[in-house]
Design an enzyme around this catalytic site. Structure first.
Site, PDB file in Angstrom:
ATOM      1  N   GLN A  85     140.590  -9.075  72.869  1.00 61.04           N
ATOM      2  CA  GLN A  85     141.340  -8.079  72.119  1.00 61.04           C
ATOM      3  C   GLN A  85     140.641  -6.722  72.047  1.00 61.04           C
ATOM      4  O   GLN A  85     141.301  -5.702  71.836  1.00 61.04           O
ATOM      5  CB  GLN A  85     141.580  -8.562  70.672  1.00 61.04           C
ATOM      6  CG  GLN A  85     142.220  -9.929  70.556  1.00 61.04           C
ATOM      7  CD  GLN A  85     143.650  -9.953  71.059  1.00 61.04           C
ATOM      8  OE1 GLN A  85     144.374  -8.990  70.924  1.00 61.04           O
ATOM      9  NE2 GLN A  85     144.062 -11.059  71.660  1.00 61.04           N
ATOM     10  N   GLY A 377     146.775  -6.045  72.483  1.00 59.11           N
ATOM     11  CA  GLY A 377     145.748  -6.791  71.796  1.00 59.11           C
ATOM     12  C   GLY A 377     144.805  -5.898  71.026  1.00 59.11           C
ATOM     13  O   GLY A 377     144.299  -4.931  71.573  1.00 59.11           O
ATOM     14  N   THR A 378     144.448  -6.264  69.714  1.00 61.21           N
ATOM     15  CA  THR A 378     143.713  -5.403  68.806  1.00 61.21           C
ATOM     16  C   THR A 378     142.990  -6.267  67.789  1.00 61.21           C
ATOM     17  O   THR A 378     143.409  -7.392  67.520  1.00 61.21           O
ATOM     18  CB  THR A 378     144.693  -4.457  68.081  1.00 61.21           C
ATOM     19  OG1 THR A 378     145.475  -3.775  69.037  1.00 61.21           O
ATOM     20  CG2 THR A 378     143.975  -3.451  67.208  1.00 61.21           C
ATOM     21  N   VAL A 379     141.898  -5.729  67.189  1.00 63.87           N
ATOM     22  CA  VAL A 379     141.275  -6.392  66.053  1.00 63.87           C
ATOM     23  C   VAL A 379     141.250  -5.434  64.879  1.00 63.87           C
ATOM     24  O   VAL A 379     141.183  -4.219  65.042  1.00 63.87           O
ATOM     25  CB  VAL A 379     139.843  -6.877  66.379  1.00 63.87           C
ATOM     26  CG1 VAL A 379     139.870  -7.968  67.435  1.00 63.87           C
ATOM     27  CG2 VAL A 379     138.947  -5.722  66.814  1.00 63.87           C
TER      28      VAL A 379
END
Length: 560
Positions: A85, A377-379
């Site tokens: 991510q 996608g990421t955090v």
């Protein structure tokens, strides 16, 4: 008739306002599938998507660090333990409440000077691809780490990287959601990523043809060396030192566009956060090139509509969805790098304009016009400390592992944010040297009456403003506590009249939305990235914190 908050409080899972009387939380009748209770802690909280990153951040608080130290330690660790991510080559954004004021950091990178629309036209492209060098912009995350620490950090900068370096050198076990995403990328990339520029990715994340499985222990020695170099140099090595030299040399060998000057010129910017009022609260986002204005416009539209006392109604869903569509239509037409925008955000949030947009919402589903939100996608990290400092922090590769390019021997996976640019002449988001692309990353924050309520976000490209809206509505309109708000079934508008719903949405809602003309897909799997993954922290009148973390991911909220 009792209010939604009164009804939920009577059932035992309500969240009152931080400026209201004490809340009532009991185990009984918790409403959504996880049945996980929210965390209560008074000295500090960290919430993010993997347990090891949560513990890294919490360790900084226990060592005397503040919320920024905790968020940065968690962020560095996430680049190791959740590379599906985010990574060292990501972008980052942050909102920091210092105890009395909210500060905004834009840590997004810019297009290389050599990458122009003319170059893309010469290649016969009408849009930028999601993989390869054409998608790569200058990574902003290492500089953002340094700049946040310089302004707010308490512990030594290098100490924040110790957990991440340890996991990268000694190994870490893959958590279930990370392993699933990793294995999926291995399979896709084996079929699509052909060329010398992709060799570093396979050497790093699929060495020897090894498949990713939950519980497997992985080591990333190149990643560890880069983190240690960034820690020791205050991120200078990434932009002007050894890592920069390796990046530029690899780009030159494999058809890339990033030059030494592109990296050396990169800076973060401290931007004034933007806000919109919603039912007595203020919702805060970062300005463009961030897409936070989408959530603010949609909430401003909803501000003038009655969603009703019950969350699970067709009309509540319908009005929220239609507001989001209208806001996205504006975003795709007008938002981009601020220096290229002809319509300011203030115009999109002006009361008369919002009222005109609101008037377009009728009983039937609408086609919102241009725009097709991509996957991604990421955090996200939410952190808070005993002194009242709170951080809303987000970093991302954009789509999965990003461009698919890893600079050899560094572990640096380069993001693919450049694929967010337009190639349409005259568009505010048109690709241009030194420009920042329209950006999906958006940390959120709530205040009320000038007092901090707390950080929140939901990740997932175009899901982010939709998730922000749903978290705000769940808490403010329907009184859900942070964990219940995150656990509640979600919807995600895709394009036109097409809509994804989670299986937990009641059948009566599904049928009612179809009657209104919405084209419904039921996406199986409560656990998964399709509907985003988020965290929420709220400060209570007592000074304690109430926190929730996404049950669709591997992490949790922890505190002491």
């Amino acid at each position: 008739m009792e209010s939604p908050a009164e009804s939920l409080s009577r059932k035992g899972y309500a969240m009152t306002s931080p400026l209201d009387p004490p809340l009532n939380l009991t185990v009984a009748d918790f409403p959504y599938p996880s049945r996980r209770m929210p965390l209560l802690a008074s000295r500090g909280v960290v919430a993010t998507s993997t347990p090891l990153a949560v513990q890294a951040g919490l360790g900084m608080l226990l060592a005397g660090g503040n919320a920024v130290d905790a968020a940065l330690a968690a962020a560095a660790t996430l680049t190791v333990v959740e590379p599906t991510q985010n990574g060292i080559g990501s972008d980052a954004f942050a909102l920091v409440w210092d105890g009395s004021k909210l500060h905004g950091l834009n840590g997004s990178g810019r297009a290389p000077a050599a990458l122009t629309p003319a170059v893309c036209r010469s290649l016969g492209l009408s849009e930028l691809p999601p993989r390869g060098w054409l998608a790569v912009t200058v990574p902003g995350t290492p500089r953002a780490w340094h700049d946040l620490h310089q302004r707010f950090g308490r512990l030594p900068f290098a100490s924040l990287f110790e957990p991440a370096v340890s996991y990268a050198e000694e190994g870490f076990p893959l958590s279930p959601q990370v392993a699933a995403a990793w294995a999926g990328s291995q399979q896709r990339y084996a079929e699509t990523n052909v060329g010398p520029e992709y060799a570093g990715w396979f050497d790093t994340f699929a060495a020897g043809g090894r498949g990713a499985r939950a519980g497997d222990v992985w080591r990333l020695p190149g990643h560890a060396r880069s983190l240690r170099s960034i820690a020791e140099s205050g991120a200078e090595s990434f932009y002007r030192g050894e890592i920069a030299e390796r990046t530029v040399a690899f780009a030159a060998r494999t058809g890339g566009y990033i030059a030494a000057q592109d990296l050396a010129d990169h800076v973060s910017t401290w931007d004034e956060p933007i806000s919109a009022g919603y039912r007595g609260y203020d919702v805060w986002e970062l300005p463009p090139n961030c897409q936070g204005a989408v959530a603010l416009e949609a909430l401003s539209i909803l501000e003038g509509l009655d969603l009703g006392p019950e969350r699970e109604t067709v009309e509540s869903y319908h009005r929220q969805i239609e507001a989001v569509k209208l806001a996205f239509a504006d975003a795709y037409a007008y938002l981009g790098d601020p220096k290229s925008m002809t319509v300011p955000v203030s115009s999109l949030l002006a009361p008369d304009y919002v009222a005109a947009r609101r008037a377009l919402i009728g009983p039937e589903a609408r086609d919102p016009g241009p725009g097709e939100p991509p996957p991604g996608g990421t955090v996200y990290i939410a952190a808070a400390d005993r002194d009242g400092m709170m951080v809303s922090y987000i970093q991302s590769n954009y789509s999965g592992f990003g461009s698919g390019i890893v600079v050899p021997e560094t572990g640096v996976a380069l993001q693919n944010r450049g694929s967010g640019f337009s190639l349409r002449p005259g568009h505010p988001n048109l690709l241009g040297p030194g420009k920042r692309p329209f950006h999906t990353l958006m940390p959120g924050f709530l205040t009320r009456g000038g007092e901090a309520v707390g950080p929140f976000s939901v990740m997932g490209t175009s899901m982010q403003p939709q998730g922000h809206l749903q978290m705000v509505v769940n808490q403010i309109d329907y009184g859900l506590n942070p964990q219940a708000s995150l656990d509640a079934p979600r919807w995600r508008w895709l394009r036109g009249k097409e809509l994804n719903l989670e299986p937990g949405v009641p059948e009566a809602i599904v049928a009612g939305l179809r009657t209104k003309g919405h084209e419904i897909n039921i996406r199986e799997g409560f656990f998964g990235p399709a509907f985003g993954r988020g965290q929420i922290i709220r400060r209570l009148p007592s000074g304690a914190y109430l926190a929730g973390s996404e049950t669709r991911a591997d992490g949790y909220a922890a505190g002491f």
